[in-house]
Structures are given as structure tokens and as C-alpha cells.
Design a protein around this motif. Structure first.
Motif, PDB file in Angstrom:
ATOM      1  N   ASP A  45       0.882  -1.178  -0.022  1.00 20.53           N
ATOM      2  CA  ASP A  45      -0.075   0.083   0.099  1.00 20.53           C
ATOM      3  C   ASP A  45       0.922   1.306  -0.159  1.00 20.53           C
ATOM      4  N   LEU A  46       1.947   1.159   0.826  1.00 17.99           N
ATOM      5  CA  LEU A  46       2.876   2.340   0.826  1.00 17.99           C
ATOM      6  C   LEU A  46       3.489   2.387  -0.613  1.00 17.99           C
ATOM      7  N   LYS A  47       3.858   1.445  -1.196  1.00 15.78           N
ATOM      8  CA  LYS A  47       4.663   1.701  -2.607  1.00 15.78           C
ATOM      9  C   LYS A  47       3.615   2.060  -3.638  1.00 15.78           C
ATOM     10  N   SER A  48       2.386   1.783  -3.348  1.00 13.98           N
ATOM     11  CA  SER A  48       1.325   2.186  -4.461  1.00 13.98           C
ATOM     12  C   SER A  48       0.975   3.722  -4.285  1.00 13.98           C
ATOM     13  N   ALA A  49       1.101   4.213  -2.726  1.00 15.02           N
ATOM     14  CA  ALA A  49       0.975   5.688  -2.420  1.00 15.02           C
ATOM     15  C   ALA A  49       2.097   6.264  -3.013  1.00 15.02           C
ATOM     16  N   VAL A  50       3.246   6.049  -2.941  1.00 10.06           N
ATOM     17  CA  VAL A  50       4.416   6.699  -3.248  1.00 10.06           C
ATOM     18  C   VAL A  50       4.268   6.846  -4.889  1.00 10.06           C
ATOM     19  N   ARG A  51       3.954   5.784  -5.583  1.00 13.83           N
ATOM     20  CA  ARG A  51       3.832   6.005  -7.084  1.00 13.83           C
ATOM     21  C   ARG A  51       2.861   6.836  -7.324  1.00 13.83           C
ATOM     22  N   GLY A  85      10.683   0.492   1.638  1.00 11.65           N
ATOM     23  CA  GLY A  85      11.580   0.745   3.089  1.00 11.65           C
ATOM     24  C   GLY A  85      10.962   0.248   4.118  1.00 11.65           C
ATOM     25  N   LEU A  86      11.905   0.052   5.157  1.00  5.39           N
ATOM     26  CA  LEU A  86      11.526  -0.704   6.450  1.00  5.39           C
ATOM     27  C   LEU A  86      10.616   0.577   6.979  1.00  5.39           C
ATOM     28  N   THR A  87       9.503  -0.135   7.745  1.00  2.00           N
ATOM     29  CA  THR A  87       8.693   0.790   8.534  1.00  2.00           C
ATOM     30  C   THR A  87       8.147   0.117   9.897  1.00  2.00           C
ATOM     31  N   ALA A  88       8.206   0.566  10.866  1.00  2.00           N
ATOM     32  CA  ALA A  88       7.986  -0.181  12.164  1.00  2.00           C
ATOM     33  C   ALA A  88       7.215   0.400  13.450  1.00  2.00           C
ATOM     34  N   LEU A  92      12.940   5.650   4.434  1.00  2.00           N
ATOM     35  CA  LEU A  92      12.869   5.928   2.625  1.00  2.00           C
ATOM     36  C   LEU A  92      13.518   6.890   2.165  1.00  2.00           C
ATOM     37  N   ALA A  93      13.803   7.774   3.016  1.00  2.00           N
ATOM     38  CA  ALA A  93      14.755   8.934   2.439  1.00  2.00           C
ATOM     39  C   ALA A  93      16.141   8.465   2.339  1.00  2.00           C
ATOM     40  N   ASP A  94      16.422   8.269   1.229  1.00  2.00           N
ATOM     41  CA  ASP A  94      17.898   8.012   0.722  1.00  2.00           C
ATOM     42  C   ASP A  94      18.767   9.033   0.033  1.00  2.00           C
ATOM     43  N   PRO A 128      20.539   5.882  -4.024  1.00  2.00           N
ATOM     44  CA  PRO A 128      19.261   6.380  -3.563  1.00  2.00           C
ATOM     45  C   PRO A 128      18.374   5.775  -4.573  1.00  2.00           C
ATOM     46  N   GLY A 129      17.198   5.357  -3.909  1.00  2.00           N
ATOM     47  CA  GLY A 129      16.041   4.922  -4.797  1.00  2.00           C
ATOM     48  C   GLY A 129      16.190   3.383  -5.504  1.00  2.00           C
ATOM     49  N   VAL A 130      17.545   3.018  -5.602  1.00  2.00           N
ATOM     50  CA  VAL A 130      17.857   1.505  -5.912  1.00  2.00           C
ATOM     51  C   VAL A 130      17.492   0.652  -4.793  1.00  2.00           C
ATOM     52  N   PRO A 131      16.610  -0.511  -5.232  1.00  2.00           N
ATOM     53  CA  PRO A 131      16.124  -1.534  -4.209  1.00  2.00           C
ATOM     54  C   PRO A 131      17.575  -2.210  -3.748  1.00  2.00           C
TER      55      PRO A 131
END
Length: 420
Positions: free
Chosen positions: A196-202, A217-220, A232-234, A323-326
């Protein structure tokens, strides 16, 4: 404070705290020097609130004990650390304010002298031994002498100033850093799935939102506050260069604001707000202290006998190429951990200097595993004990270091499959 010590540890992060406590308990008069206002390093100054590398990935068996376990016990008593959680590998999430206090108390109990707000400005040596470091604070510069030293600065500042052999990155590559961003205002019952986070970023990118690098990116959830920690901020930058790091930190804070806009589009998150960022970027790679032995990626992925180990690594190879690369992941084979010999921690050309934390030598893959804070506790504890025994005896070997570590509650394997 005394200006002469048996052991001086530079850097008060996980590796530095473990080194100072271990050295003092081994009988050394020990000084711990930290440039910041508190101990804890990345855990308290960079919003890196996950201890990685304490547990094996497959079965979540704890393999790093000693000072690390003592700190975990302190945090458990405060209700300030989670149970082991499975992300890509196994880690615990903690409250950074509690880490500050726990580290203070541990160093006080061990009899460690602590100097905060003090930066390593220079160092002198006599032949192959470091003799004196020069520290700077608001009153000027001061010299401190010692018989042995541990570099836990992250950037290997002490080794660099001492003229010891150091290396920047590996084969021309340096991992990117990430700004830890803490988000409040998200109700406890709201769960945020990675997809869901990935879809929201896109969706935000398509809508023209700028300054979004990573889509994953990790969220907890953090204990105590219930805030969400996000990575997330690379940024790519040279951590040795103040101008480049300043540029990167400003850019990363722009990213943090952009990601906040993304979080507010998720169901239940409209009231999200930034609690804090960093304040420093989470640097993954900078200078290494070149050791007497360099572990390789192959040795991490296919562990061999560990009877000569003074520390244990259990975090997979986690490499962030840009930055931004998996991120790239490669996982440790059976039994899920590998041994780290003493020569990895010992400077190749400075007989009384040891490395701890992410200054520890390793090739591109091994460095991507050993750099995490759980493993830093292990390498730091071993480096501190080795420094104390070197200060006492003029030199030390593997067997005395292992014996002292075992007496201080460290678990060390006798054979590679002992835990299997």
C-alpha cells in the motif's frame, strides 16, 4: 578527569559502549569519548531504532550476548524494546530515549569515564603504536594518553588521524545513507502494508510530488510512543566531507516532508505529522580500519569453523547501492551466523589499535553484513577486551580474549554447527 588511561575508546555508539564496558570490566582504566550529547550513536542520534544482527534469521536464535544482552535487559525493564520481529531478517525495535539512559547507567556501573561533546582532532604515534589523541571541546584542545585504543567512530577518524591504514568504501563503491523519519498521529489500529505504501508513493509521483526517492523501505511501530519509524529518504554522499553531508541532510529533510504527504493519503493517516528526523543521516559505509585479516562475502554466506571467533555476525548481507535503488539481500547459510576472528578487529599497522562497529574491515559483501548495530555490540565488546589485555600485557592473542569475553557473558561458538 585523568589525562592518562589504559584504554581510550573513540565513539560512543553500540560498538563504543560495548568496547568501553568490556575494557573496564577486564581491568583497564577506560575513557569513552563521544562527539555528541549522548551515548548510543545511530540508535540515539540518527533514529536508527532497530537492533539488527542479534538473532539468526531462520529461527530467531539469539547469538550476541554480553553487553548487548545487558542493554536489552535494561530496555525490557523499561518496557522500551519489542520482542524479536521478522522484517526481511529478525530485529528488535526500541525507544531511543531509553537507550540514552541505559547506556549512561551501564558505563557508570562499569567505572567508565565518559566525555561527551568531545571530538578527535588529532593523534600521535611512536613507531607502530598510537600514544596520544588530541580532543577538542568548547574550552579548546586537550591531549589524552593511553596504552591501547579502540576506533568506534564510524568514519574511522581515530585511525585516520593516527596515520593508520584506512580505506574508503570497497572497490570504489560506498553504500547510500538513509534518514530515519519518525511519524506520529497514526492511530494504533492502523496497519500500513508495504504494497500500500509503494502504491501511494507511485501515485504521489504521478501527481507531481517531488523529492521521493524510494518506493519501499522498512517501517515499524516503536515501543512507548507508538510512533511509526520509516526508512525511505535515501541519499548518496561522502560522510568524510562536511559540505557534501550538509547538502545530503538538507535534501533528505525535503524528502521527509514529501513522504509525510504520502502517509497522509493512506487510510487512517490524515492526521500524520513529523515527530523528528535523524537528526543525522544514517551512514552505512565510510572509512574502514584495514585489519590484519579481511572477511569475504563468501565466508559470510557459507560459514566455516568458528573456534577462533571473538565475535559473531548474524545479519544477512544488506547492501544499499544508491538512492532509490532497491537494496540487495543475500542470506547466511547454516547455522545462520559466522565467526569474526581477532585479526579482523586489529589494525594491520598499529599494534595497539582495534576497530569496532562499521569501521571493522570487510569486503563489499562482508561489510554489508557486519556494519549493523547488533554486530557492532559484538565487535565492540571483543575490541574493548583485546585493547584491555594489550594494555596490560603489551599484546594479546585469541585465547585470552575469548576467555575474558566468556567470563563477561558473551556466547562464542566452539564449532560452526553448535547451535544447529
Amino acid at each position: 578527569m585523568n589525562q592518562q588511561y589504559d584504554v581510550v575508546v573513540a565513539g560512543g555508539g553500540s560498538g563504543g559502549v560495548a568496547a568501553a564496558v568490556g575494557a573496564s570490566r577486564a581491568g583497564a582504566r577506560t575513557l569513552l569519548v563521544e562527539r555528541g550529547p549522548c551515548l548510543g550513536g545511530a540508535a540515539t542520534l540518527r533514529n536508527v531504532v532497530t537492533y539488527c544482527g542479534l538473532y539468526t534469521r531462520d529461527d530467531a536464535t539469539q547469538v550476541v550476548f554480553g553487553v548487548a544482552e545487558e542493554l536489552l535487559a535494561e530496555l525490557r525493564g523499561m518496557g522500551a524494546v519489542s520482542e524479536p520481529e521478522r522484517f526481511t531478517a529478525v530485529a528488535v525495535v526500541f525507544d531511543p530515549e531509553s537507550v540514552k539512559r541505559a547506556a549512561d547507567e551501564m558505563c557508570a556501573r562499569a567505572g567508565v569515564d565518559v566525555l561527551l561533546h568531545s571530538s578527535v582532532l588529532g593523534a600521535t604515534r611512536d613507531g607502530d603504536r598510537l600514544t596520544t589523541i588530541r580532543l577538542a571541546d568548547h574550552s579548546g584542545s586537550h591531549e589524552v594518553t593511553a596504552t591501547a585504543f579502540v576506533d568506534a567512530t564510524g568514519e574511522a577518524d581515530l585511525a585516520h588521524h593516527a596515520g593508520s591504514e584506512v580505506r574508503y568504501g570497497n572497490d570504489g563503491w560506498v553504500q547510500n545513507g538513509t534518514l530515519g523519519v519518525r511519524v506520529g498521529g497514526i492511530p494504533a489500529g492502523v496497519e500500513i502494508a508495504g504494497k500500500d505504501l509503494k502504491s501511494a508513493v507511485r501515485a504521489a509521483k504521478r501527481a507531481g510530488v517531488e523529492h521521493l526517492t524510494s518506493e519501499t523501505g522498512l517501517t515499524a511501530r516503536m515501543p512507548v510512543s507508538g510512533d511509526l519509524i520509516t526508512y525511505l529518504a535515501d541519499e548518496g554522499y561522502d560522510a568524510r566531507d562536511a559540505a557534501d553531508t550538509s547538502r545530503a541532510e538538507a535534501d533528505a529533510r525535503r524528502q521527509a516532508q514529501a513522504y509525510l504527504r504520502v502517509f497522509r493519503t493512506l487510510p487512517g493517516c490524515a492526521a500524520a505529522y513529523l515527530v523528528n528526523t535523524g537528526p543525522e543521516l544514517g551512514t552505512r559505509e565510510s572509512r574502514y580500519v584495514v585489519g590484519g585479516y579481511q572477511p569475504t562475502e563468501k565466508e559470510v554466506l557459507s560459514p566455516g569453523p568458528t573456534g577462533d571467533a571473538v565475535a559473531v555476525g548474524a545479519w544477512p548481507i544488506e547492501y544499499h547501492p544508491g538512492p532509490g535503488v532497491p537494496s540487495e539481500w543475500r542470506f547466511i547459510g547454516r547455522p545462520g551466523y559466522y565467526g569474526i576472528p581477532l585479526d579482523v578487529l586489529r589494525s594491520s599497522d598499529t599494534a595497539n589499535l582495534f576497530a569496532a562497529g562499521r569501521t571493522v574491515d570487510g569486503d563489499r559483501g562482508a561489510g554489508g553484513s557486519m556494519r549493523v548495530m547488533g554486530t557492532a555490540f559484538a565487535t565492540g565488546h571483543a575490541a574493548g577486551v583485546a585493547a584491555a589485555l594489550t594494555a596490560r600485557d603489551g599484546d594479546t592473542g585469541t585465547d585470552p580474549v575469548r576467555a575474558e569475553l566468556l567470563s563477561q557473558g558473551v556466547w562464542l561458538p566452539q564449532a560452526y554447527d553448535e547451535l544447529s
